[in-house]
Design a protein around this motif. Sequence first.
Motif, PDB file in Angstrom:
ATOM      1  N   GLY A   1     -48.854 -20.758  38.447  1.00 26.88           N
ATOM      2  CA  GLY A   1     -49.156 -20.677  39.883  1.00 26.88           C
ATOM      3  C   GLY A   1     -49.370 -19.239  40.326  1.00 26.88           C
ATOM      4  O   GLY A   1     -50.256 -18.946  41.142  1.00 26.88           O
ATOM      5  N   ARG A   2     -48.578 -18.334  39.800  1.00 27.39           N
ATOM      6  CA  ARG A   2     -48.757 -16.915  40.115  1.00 27.39           C
ATOM      7  C   ARG A   2     -50.036 -16.378  39.465  1.00 27.39           C
ATOM      8  O   ARG A   2     -50.809 -15.649  40.071  1.00 27.39           O
ATOM      9  CB  ARG A   2     -47.534 -16.117  39.633  1.00 27.39           C
ATOM     10  CG  ARG A   2     -47.516 -14.644  39.978  1.00 27.39           C
ATOM     11  CD  ARG A   2     -47.424 -14.374  41.469  1.00 27.39           C
ATOM     12  NE  ARG A   2     -46.375 -15.094  42.137  1.00 27.39           N
ATOM     13  CZ  ARG A   2     -45.173 -14.603  42.453  1.00 27.39           C
ATOM     14  NH1 ARG A   2     -44.900 -13.355  42.198  1.00 27.39           N
ATOM     15  NH2 ARG A   2     -44.275 -15.358  43.044  1.00 27.39           N
TER      16      ARG A   2
ATOM     17  N   ILE B   1     -52.731 -17.944  38.695  1.00 24.58           N
ATOM     18  CA  ILE B   1     -53.955 -18.437  39.330  1.00 24.58           C
ATOM     19  C   ILE B   1     -54.125 -17.828  40.724  1.00 24.58           C
ATOM     20  O   ILE B   1     -55.246 -17.557  41.155  1.00 24.58           O
ATOM     21  CB  ILE B   1     -53.976 -19.993  39.340  1.00 24.58           C
ATOM     22  CG1 ILE B   1     -55.402 -20.512  39.473  1.00 24.58           C
ATOM     23  CG2 ILE B   1     -53.071 -20.564  40.401  1.00 24.58           C
ATOM     24  CD1 ILE B   1     -55.533 -22.022  39.217  1.00 24.58           C
ATOM     25  N   GLU B   2     -53.016 -17.539  41.416  1.00 28.38           N
ATOM     26  CA  GLU B   2     -53.110 -16.850  42.709  1.00 28.38           C
ATOM     27  C   GLU B   2     -53.745 -15.468  42.501  1.00 28.38           C
ATOM     28  O   GLU B   2     -54.656 -15.074  43.227  1.00 28.38           O
ATOM     29  CB  GLU B   2     -51.704 -16.704  43.314  1.00 28.38           C
ATOM     30  CG  GLU B   2     -51.711 -15.953  44.628  1.00 28.38           C
ATOM     31  CD  GLU B   2     -50.314 -15.502  45.067  1.00 28.38           C
ATOM     32  OE1 GLU B   2     -49.313 -16.055  44.594  1.00 28.38           O
ATOM     33  OE2 GLU B   2     -50.248 -14.556  45.894  1.00 28.38           O
TER      34      GLU B   2
ATOM     35  N   LEU C   1     -42.193 -15.224  36.875  1.00 30.24           N
ATOM     36  CA  LEU C   1     -41.998 -16.107  35.718  1.00 30.24           C
ATOM     37  C   LEU C   1     -41.746 -17.563  36.118  1.00 30.24           C
ATOM     38  O   LEU C   1     -41.292 -17.856  37.215  1.00 30.24           O
ATOM     39  CB  LEU C   1     -40.799 -15.617  34.905  1.00 30.24           C
ATOM     40  CG  LEU C   1     -40.858 -14.161  34.428  1.00 30.24           C
ATOM     41  CD1 LEU C   1     -39.623 -13.831  33.614  1.00 30.24           C
ATOM     42  CD2 LEU C   1     -42.127 -13.874  33.650  1.00 30.24           C
ATOM     43  N   ASN C   2     -42.014 -18.459  35.157  1.00 26.30           N
ATOM     44  CA  ASN C   2     -41.583 -19.860  35.277  1.00 26.30           C
ATOM     45  C   ASN C   2     -40.254 -20.029  34.532  1.00 26.30           C
ATOM     46  O   ASN C   2     -39.707 -19.056  34.007  1.00 26.30           O
ATOM     47  CB  ASN C   2     -42.660 -20.803  34.720  1.00 26.30           C
ATOM     48  CG  ASN C   2     -42.957 -20.533  33.261  1.00 26.30           C
ATOM     49  OD1 ASN C   2     -42.121 -19.965  32.544  1.00 26.30           O
ATOM     50  ND2 ASN C   2     -44.124 -20.913  32.805  1.00 26.30           N
TER      51      ASN C   2
ATOM     52  N   TYR D   1     -45.723 -17.546  35.262  1.00 27.80           N
ATOM     53  CA  TYR D   1     -45.896 -18.834  35.939  1.00 27.80           C
ATOM     54  C   TYR D   1     -47.382 -19.036  36.254  1.00 27.80           C
ATOM     55  O   TYR D   1     -48.036 -18.160  36.822  1.00 27.80           O
ATOM     56  CB  TYR D   1     -45.077 -18.804  37.232  1.00 27.80           C
ATOM     57  CG  TYR D   1     -45.278 -19.976  38.146  1.00 27.80           C
ATOM     58  CD1 TYR D   1     -45.184 -21.282  37.679  1.00 27.80           C
ATOM     59  CD2 TYR D   1     -45.546 -19.780  39.491  1.00 27.80           C
ATOM     60  CE1 TYR D   1     -45.357 -22.354  38.529  1.00 27.80           C
ATOM     61  CE2 TYR D   1     -45.708 -20.861  40.350  1.00 27.80           C
ATOM     62  CZ  TYR D   1     -45.627 -22.143  39.861  1.00 27.80           C
ATOM     63  OH  TYR D   1     -45.807 -23.202  40.710  1.00 27.80           O
TER      64      TYR D   1
END
Lengths: 142, 142, 142, 142, 142, 142
Positions: free
Chosen positions: C24-25, C27-28, C15-16, C22
């Motif tokens: 970033g997670r 998109i990873e 989570l953000n 999140y």
Amino acid sequence: MKTYRSTHLIKPEDLNHHQNLYAGRGIEWMVEAAFVAAALTHGDSSGLLYRNTHQFSFNKSVEPGEIVSYYSTVVRAGRTSLTVRAALIAEQSGELRAEGYVTFVTVKSHTHELVAHGLELDEAVSQEEQAWRDKAERFFTG
Amino acid sequence: MKTYRSTHLIKPEDLNHHQNLYAGRGIEWMVEAAFVAAALTHGDSSGLLYRNTHQFSFNKSVEPGEIVSYYSTVVRAGRTSLTVRAALIAEQSGELRAEGYVTFVTVKSHTHELVAHGLELDEAVSQEEQAWRDKAERFFTG
Amino acid sequence: MKTYRSTHLIKPEDLNHHQNLYAGRGIEWMVEAAFVAAALTHGDSSGLLYRNTHQFSFNKSVEPGEIVSYYSTVVRAGRTSLTVRAALIAEQSGELRAEGYVTFVTVKSHTHELVAHGLELDEAVSQEEQAWRDKAERFFTG
Amino acid sequence: MKTYRSTHLIKPEDLNHHQNLYAGRGIEWMVEAAFVAAALTHGDSSGLLYRNTHQFSFNKSVEPGEIVSYYSTVVRAGRTSLTVRAALIAEQSGELRAEGYVTFVTVKSHTHELVAHGLELDEAVSQEEQAWRDKAERFFTG
Amino acid sequence: MKTYRSTHLIKPEDLNHHQNLYAGRGIEWMVEAAFVAAALTHGDSSGLLYRNTHQFSFNKSVEPGEIVSYYSTVVRAGRTSLTVRAALIAEQSGELRAEGYVTFVTVKSHTHELVAHGLELDEAVSQEEQAWRDKAERFFTG
Amino acid sequence: MKTYRSTHLIKPEDLNHHQNLYAGRGIEWMVEAAFVAAALTHGDSSGLLYRNTHQFSFNKSVEPGEIVSYYSTVVRAGRTSLTVRAALIAEQSGELRAEGYVTFVTVKSHTHELVAHGLELDEAVSQEEQAWRDKAERFFTG
């Protein structure tokens, strides 16, 4: 046999969406704790491979901020295998929260060929330790 | 029952000191994949709690760069429990590398009181699926 | 082309600070899912290098406890490149939450010299698949 | 506009199976670096939501032990959006290894309703900065 | 000496059970930031080994959603050692939240034999920088 | 005082680019081990805040596959503080690889106001334990 102890503080990164210890994290730590007990009993961490988890059962959830330890003991010695019993204990209450049994096999470190480890169990020091051994035995005899 | 699939690329962060998939990571992923299958079959991820792993056995190691999937299927439905069988398959060779069985219980989402889920297994579509069900049954009847 | 699926349970570690997934997670995971689709379509994970993400747009946030899958399909085949479209779908509602396009190049595995992959797209099975292909094409023709 | 910098040492946990920086990790860090630039330029990290990555292209791989920085600058200001350009530079060689463009939207922090941010770009300080702005503009005008 | 900056967004995975930045994470980031400053000042990341943290003190907690930077500066140059001072600053308030001092030694990259680095400190640019140097000196003269 | 033990297997995700234990990971684990010792000695994990690391020095590197334990003991009790000494021991060789000293303060759990803990050290059981206490004292008296 000697019992090894591995301790963790429960942080937000270890939680599931119910906000208690995620079983996936708890079982990952259990496998590591069991490996440590097997390797230190065996004396060689490079000649030991994971084979099977026979049980990892949760009795009661673990909350963030709790400190828990895995207490791990070798409870069965086959010719080329070692089975470890691990208990997940909440340190402040002493409660058993989860319990697991994991088997590793002993191998030559480069070829991974099975190799007899020569270890034998000592005498059980308590009825409890004997009960763990009996339970481990049943995973093999069905 | 429907089979769910969860895929991973094996990266250095997933390895043990033998440079193949760390069992602790493999079993964490297996628990997640089994949860997904149980939750999507049950229809409610908030009313499902982890109870026990009966087996997670590795047959053959997994190498960095391999792509693996967990194929997860509900294979037993107790009154308040669901047991999932998960197979870890290497996608490029089709080999079975590991296999596991996990049980979850169905609960009221706030009180965590056990609650009957009302699910029944459909007819097994293959002898293989029937064999998984028979195996799961034996974890309960001993 | 074949669609591959990669499933995740959203946990607190993902989570953000708004308490949802999140980016970033997300998109990873999308890059990993796209790699898996490209590698399994191509048949060789060691001869594939990441080149570019053309899009990863979020339509609606993802909440903790949700189960989401990335559905990934090769939608463009250049001479030495493969472009994948990945959709992030919430499994219980079926909603599209995010969508991405990623390009990989095919190389000799040791020298990383570009090498033609020889793959051609089959016929699109739906207007939707054709639309993804048209969209991917526009990232290259501007 | 002000450029923000975020630095990382490349460790084994950041690698792919080719033993260089995993694109999934590189893009996760890029999204975080872009968020930081947008939030510090905007002055409010709670009123900013990720919307889209328009590009994250790798030119050359990054090796373990290298120190890299993301240099991030706001290059476009829509009425309720901010677009950031991030460059991934290897600190010891000065080489550009990857480049990305990410857009965030400005919202009311509780309702997530779009809200005008009132920011305007200052004068570009170099032809390079103007080129980034022109490029960002083309992601919107097609 | 030149000051290097490394920036982080505080996410749930970085928190302790009080829901603010976990000291273990904060100190891990501090060590990385200090290494970056030492390596970029020294010019060679492969010839530098961690030796000691002399201090990492928290003045005030860091909340989720905050953006923080470590500002790191070499403040002492022994014959084969470099000591770095790192300040953890909350970017939006400018407050100092934590402060640390870390020493690295310079070695031959393969044998790890100590080797003189030949670096000398330039003139301190402020009383503050001189105060950091004086403080670092006291860790050695005790 | 009682010594607590926390054990880890060194895996690839824990390494630096020299392929041995990354100091940032080692110090993160040390802070956790020290917190566990302070909390279990104090009896209350929610009323304890990290204040400072006075030392974390590495004597010799730790290799992948090694099993290491942090042995942590409270060695100083101020009116509202507890200082812990932690030793990082390689289990198979018994070697001391690193050593640290960390101070926590005792607070009211909601307001974080300092509060006297009322703990006193028992008699040191060895010259070694006394030496740790003397060393801890010097961090405070300079």
